[in-house]
Each structure stands twice: as structure tokens, then as C-alpha cells.
Design a protein around this motif. Structure first.
Motif: not given
Length: 79
Positions: A11-18
């Protein structure tokens, strides 16, 4: 075919994953495994991915073994 419940990581976008990997809330290995598990569950039906890097899990684990200041943190595009 019964599909596994999605991992919250998905559910996390790339920014949240980073951000999560940078903070140490998630490891590259965890992110990689979540995406590969989902791909394994869905790809037989979708046939969207032809080849998965054979060492993807090992590469993610190697990144996790590096000190945080030196590690090139995992993003969805690199996993």
C-alpha cells in the motif's frame, strides 16, 4: 485461485517506501519479498512479468547488510 491477502507494504508509494527503509522501519529484503510474493501470486493469471532477476532477494539482503550511510536504499523500481 485464492490469492493471499496483500501485504501492507504494497500500500506504500515509492516515497513512503524510501522513507521507511531510510528510517529502518522496513528493510530492502522485506520490500523485495513483499513484491515478489505478490508477483508470484498474481503473475500466473496476469502474465505481466516475463523474467524476475534470479538474485533479487540476495541483492536486497546484501543492501540490508551495508551500513545505512553507505547503502543504496531500495525503491520499488529497484526491487
Amino acid at each position: 485461485m485464492t490469492l493471499p491477502l496483500p501485504d501492507p507494504i504494497l500500500d506504500l508509494d515509492a516515497t513512503d517506501l524510501a522513507d521507511a527503509t531510510r528510517r529502518g522501519d522496513l528493510t530492502c529484503g522485506e520490500v523485495t519479498r513483499a513484491y515478489l510474493d505478490r508477483l508470484e501470486a498474481l503473475n500466473p493469471r496476469l502474465r505481466a512479468v516475463i523474467t524476475v532477476h534470479p538474485y533479487a532477494r540476495a541483492v536486497a539482503d546484501a543492501l540490508d547488510a551495508l551500513p545505512p550511510s553507505n547503502a543504496a536504499r531500495c525503491t520499488a523500481a529497484r526491487c
